[in-house]
Design an enzyme around this catalytic site. Structure first.
Site, PDB file in Angstrom:
ATOM      1  N   ARG A  78       0.869  -1.183   0.000  1.00 19.30           N
ATOM      2  CA  ARG A  78       0.000   0.000   0.000  1.00 19.30           C
ATOM      3  C   ARG A  78       0.901   1.227   0.000  1.00 19.30           C
ATOM      4  NH1 ARG A  78      -2.798   2.682   4.560  1.00 19.30           N
ATOM      5  NH2 ARG A  78      -4.675   3.736   3.808  1.00 19.30           N
ATOM      6  N   ASN A 154      -7.080   8.082   2.522  1.00 15.92           N
ATOM      7  CA  ASN A 154      -6.755   7.489   3.812  1.00 15.92           C
ATOM      8  C   ASN A 154      -7.560   8.136   4.939  1.00 15.92           C
ATOM      9  OD1 ASN A 154      -4.859   5.858   5.594  1.00 15.92           O
ATOM     10  ND2 ASN A 154      -4.485   7.921   6.381  1.00 15.92           N
ATOM     11  N   GLU A 155      -8.192   7.319   5.778  1.00 17.25           N
ATOM     12  CA  GLU A 155      -8.867   7.764   7.003  1.00 17.25           C
ATOM     13  C   GLU A 155      -9.577   9.107   6.790  1.00 17.25           C
ATOM     14  OE1 GLU A 155      -5.885   7.562  10.073  1.00 17.25           O
ATOM     15  OE2 GLU A 155      -5.618   5.412   9.813  1.00 17.25           O
ATOM     16  N   HIS A 222      -9.180   0.109   9.773  1.00 12.07           N
ATOM     17  CA  HIS A 222      -7.860   0.176  10.385  1.00 12.07           C
ATOM     18  C   HIS A 222      -7.980  -0.245  11.843  1.00 12.07           C
ATOM     19  CE1 HIS A 222      -6.372   3.314   7.196  1.00 12.07           C
ATOM     20  NE2 HIS A 222      -6.807   2.174   6.670  1.00 12.07           N
ATOM     21  N   TYR A 224      -6.422  -0.533  15.391  1.00  8.03           N
ATOM     22  CA  TYR A 224      -5.436  -0.152  16.403  1.00  8.03           C
ATOM     23  C   TYR A 224      -6.073  -0.354  17.776  1.00  8.03           C
ATOM     24  CZ  TYR A 224      -2.668   1.672  12.525  1.00  8.03           C
ATOM     25  OH  TYR A 224      -1.940   1.798  11.371  1.00  8.03           O
ATOM     26  N   GLU A 251      -4.981  -1.277   7.626  1.00  4.81           N
ATOM     27  CA  GLU A 251      -3.854  -0.955   8.501  1.00  4.81           C
ATOM     28  C   GLU A 251      -4.072  -1.654   9.829  1.00  4.81           C
ATOM     29  OE1 GLU A 251      -2.939   3.103   9.404  1.00  4.81           O
ATOM     30  OE2 GLU A 251      -3.021   3.760   7.315  1.00  4.81           O
ATOM     31  N   TRP A 280       0.898  -1.613   9.201  1.00 11.11           N
ATOM     32  CA  TRP A 280       1.486  -0.270   9.136  1.00 11.11           C
ATOM     33  C   TRP A 280       2.739  -0.281   9.998  1.00 11.11           C
ATOM     34  CZ3 TRP A 280       0.257   4.148   6.418  1.00 11.11           C
ATOM     35  CH2 TRP A 280       1.005   5.281   6.744  1.00 11.11           C
TER      36      TRP A 280
END
Length: 522
Positions: A78, A154-155, A222, A224, A251, A280
């Protein structure tokens, strides 16, 4: 990727089923496309992303990273791009990125990073502006539908995202791209800095999917700190599977400032469900999240703890990645790894020893090593070292190493190394030896005496093979009767408290070639 508000994690406790179901697949005639929950190549072969992100827009000269990422087994990269929030990546640069992906047999997920944190972070672009960027570089990616996935932005919304805002903006961006003639598989990121803790993407994904006239959109979450339990990871993936919608983990990390992601569950669930994942990130992180670097200094030979876990750990990239069929992937891997180097022995105790060896290589990736004494396996390691435990005191061992790859191919056995574990000292003390330096004809050794009960004196005996002499020692009194060398405490370090230790060193000389021999300790 950036810090999320950990206080919002509690919202994950509420779950809602998607409000509608996706329309049937109507993908482009050629190129990567979705079918149900899966991504397929033009020929119908399933493709599961296994890779990482590379911050090309901030490190445009680090083009060797593409080969490095491939060398560790990835099938996808990516690539971070910018249309102006940072130094813009124009059409020529993007064309070169695509070429590098193809040269290294990687599927290329191109993402516009300008949109990161829109509505919350100053300077962030809208998804509509992201579409402007893609149109400006269309010449670089038109006709590359077999190789390129277009990650719109992205985001694209921060933590203040609203359902209508994300849903409408994402649907409109897809519609504009299709109207501009883009035939690619489109990837869309979730709001809430990609983590979708408010479930905006989860509960509106069907509507966004239906907005794509080609029904060729994949959703990206993503993971996290919001995804710090197995239940949260599993539930989120299951909701998309139940809805029949395609999802990738665009991610994730092994740690983060907003919490501790459950990377083991993320990777295991992705593998069991055929869901793609992209860690990531390769290298170059800053702002306090340098721990997310997978390699140090963009060097594929210098894996960090996170990199080792992602690439070589259970359900990791080397173990699960399959090269895209467009590059000839899917053919059986029958090539075995090269032979590892002869193991060197250090830190010998009554029940253990440390082994190190020169790493093997493989046409795809070495996934691990097994250490044997004869036919008995003593242990396994993902790296070129292993600390053996559970050995028998005062026993001789002859060990060798075998490398393996993800396909189960085994290397030839390394040359063997012999050593003898020490006796268990009756005083409750144990001596551990390590070689601290060596040169042609000589070496420097160090022994640490550790005691579980307090003692006032101690003595350690090292027995070397013939040809070894010890002319000098410090922090001990030496009595030499080769091949036996006895070291007694000096006047100032005989007393060792319970749980304490004393260390002494010495110089040795020897004849022979290769590594200096290790002693037997008693």
């Amino acid at each position: 990727m950036r810090t999320r508000l950990a206080t919002l994690v509690a919202l994950l406790l509420s779950f809602f089923l998607p409000l509608s179901v996706p329309m049937p697949s109507a993908h482009a005639a050629t190129g990567l496309h979705v079918s149900g929950t899966k991504i397929l190549e033009a020929g119908g072969t399933a493709f599961v992303m296994r890779g990482t992100s590379h911050a090309h827009t901030w490190y445009p000269t680090q083009t060797a990273s593409f080969a490095g990422i491939k060398s560790l087994g990835a099938n996808t990269v990516r690539v971070v791009l910018s249309g102006g929030r940072w130094t813009a990546n124009g059409a020529a640069d993007v064309a070169n990125v695509v070429s590098l992906c193809k040269q290294n047999k990687l599927i290329c997920v191109l993402e516009n990073h300008d949109t990161t944190g829109y509505g919350e972070q100053s300077g962030a672009y809208t998804l509509d502006q992201a579409v402007d960027y893609w149109i400006s570089v269309k010449s670089a990616i038109a006709g590359q539908e077999d190789y390129v996935v277009l990650n719109i932005g992205n985001e694209p919304f921060g933590n203040n995202a609203t359902t209508p805002g994300w849903t409408q903006a994402t649907s409109a961006a897809i519609t504009r791209l299709r109207g501009a003639g883009f035939q690619h598989l489109i990837m869309v990121d979730a709001p809430n800095w990609g983590q979708d803790w408010g479930f905006t993407m989860r509960d509106n994904a069907a509507a966004v999917f239906a907005a794509d006239p080609q029904r060729n959109t994949v959703f990206s979450v993503h993971m996290y700190g919001v995804f710090d339990t197995a239940a949260e990871v599993t539930d989120y993936l299951q909701r998309f599977q139940t809805a029949g919608l395609p999802l990738v983990i665009g991610e994730f990390g092994f740690n983060h400032s907003d919490g501790d992601p459950d990377e083991d569950t993320i990777m295991a669930q992705a593998q069991s469900r055929g869901v793609g994942y992209l860690g990531w990130s390769w290298s170059g992180n800053g702002g306090g999240v340098e721990y997310l670097d997978q390699v140090t200094g963009f060097n594929a030979a210098s894996l960090t703890t996170w990199g080792q876990r992602l690439f070589n750990g259970p359900n990791g990239i080397a173990q699960t990645s399959v090269e895209a069929a467009i590059y000839g992937g899917g053919t059986p891997d029958t090539e075995k790894p090269t032979r590892p180097g002869k193991p060197a022995v250090s830190e010998i105790t009554a029940t253990g020893a440390k082994l190190t060896w020169t790493a093997a290589t493989d046409n795809r990736a070495v996934t691990g090593y097994d250490v044997y004494a004869g036919t008995a396996k003593l242990g396994s390691s993902a790296s070129s070292s292993l600390t053996l435990t559970g050995l028998s005191p005062q026993s001789a061992y002859t060990v060798h190493v075998v490398a393996r790859d993800a396909a189960g191919n085994l290397s030839a056995a390394s040359d063997s190394t012999s050593f003898t574990t020490t006796a268990t000292p009756p005083s409750g003390c144990a001596a551990t030896y390590r070689m601290t330096n060596s040169w042609r004809g000589g070496f420097q050794g160090e022994v640490t005496v550790t005691c579980t009960a307090a003692v006032t004196t101690w003595k350690t005996t090292l027995t070397y093979p013939a040809g070894v002499t010890v002319p000098q020692a410090w922090n001990s009194t030496l009595s030499a009767a080769p091949p036996v060398f006895t070291f007694t405490n000096a006047a100032w370090n005989g007393a060792i408290p319970a749980g304490g230790s004393a260390t002494f060193g010495f110089l040795g000389s020897w004849t022979g070639s290769g590594a200096p021999p290790a002693p037997t300790i008693s």
